[in-house]
Design an enzyme around this catalytic site. Sequence first.
Site, PDB file in Angstrom:
ATOM      1  N   ASP A 141      19.174  15.112  40.647  1.00 22.46           N
ATOM      2  CA  ASP A 141      19.640  14.062  41.550  1.00 22.46           C
ATOM      3  C   ASP A 141      20.753  13.246  40.885  1.00 22.46           C
ATOM      4  O   ASP A 141      20.876  13.240  39.657  1.00 22.46           O
ATOM      5  CB  ASP A 141      18.492  13.100  41.898  1.00 22.46           C
ATOM      6  CG  ASP A 141      17.388  13.800  42.666  1.00 22.46           C
ATOM      7  OD1 ASP A 141      17.665  14.823  43.307  1.00 22.46           O
ATOM      8  OD2 ASP A 141      16.245  13.300  42.601  1.00 22.46           O
TER       9      ASP A 141
HETATM   10  N1  URA Z   1      12.853  16.077  40.638  1.00 20.73           N
HETATM   11  C1  URA Z   1      13.466  15.023  41.195  1.00 20.73           C
HETATM   12  O1  URA Z   1      12.866  14.295  41.958  1.00 20.73           O
HETATM   13  N2  URA Z   1      14.734  14.786  40.895  1.00 20.73           N
HETATM   14  C2  URA Z   1      15.444  15.558  40.031  1.00 20.73           C
HETATM   15  O2  URA Z   1      16.619  15.280  39.786  1.00 20.73           O
HETATM   16  C3  URA Z   1      14.792  16.648  39.445  1.00 20.73           C
HETATM   17  C4  URA Z   1      13.497  16.890  39.769  1.00 20.73           C
END
Ligand code: URA
Length: 238
Positions: free
Chosen positions: A104
């Site tokens: 993310d």
């Molecule tokens: N899980 C998440 O919620 N975000 C990420 O960036 C990676 C795994």
Amino acid sequence: MERIDKVLSNLGYGSRKELKGIVKKGLVKVNGEVIKDNGLQIDPEKDKIIINGEEVYYRKHIYLLMNKPEGVVSATCDKYDTTVVDLLEAEDAIFEPFPIGRLDKDTVGLLLLTNDGELNHRLISPKWHVDKVYYARIDKVVTESDIKQFKKGVVLDDGYKCMPGKLEIIGDYKEGSEVHITIQEGKFHQVKRMFESVGKKVIYLRRVKFGPLDIDENLEEGQYRELTDEEINLLKGN
Ligand code: URA
């Protein structure tokens, strides 16, 4: 076999037009012979190419390990945000690498980039059971019951039942906990949604391990390096 001007252009030696000029000037040798035809068919894996007195180091694939910073998206292009590919030097970007899976925008840590589609496919498929380990800070205290639920497989907001996840409590963080969580899938916002399903919120997320590879603590956020041959073999399972 491929056209020599195309191979050299892909390796960053100039545009096809520029290479035509370079070849015309007699600056390119293939297997010891000066060439005159910029459309000459060559085998880049076998033929020895010299341009301007310098041997061309040919390779098809690039494998990069980045410490992803916050505020950057795991994509190759984006209308609004800086992407992880925007952080690459031109000499690496020319290989057109893309991120293996996604982190993310606000997640930091280990992100691999490659232009090796086959390896990418294998690493992101849950079938291959590649462990991804995250360090997370959680807003509330994580309990033994959470550990058990993660082990059984929690159900996300959309009804999806996750594969078992391993949750380890490292310690306290403010009113909540610090944990390591290991999962093999990579659904959208997976770790955050897994915690939401047990009524908690992830307030910081950092990936520290991807399959056999650990985050490189020598890399500052936003920095990256090439994988070593040994690391590439480990990833490929050789
Ligand atoms: N899980 C998440 O919620 N975000 C990420 O960036 C990676 C795994």
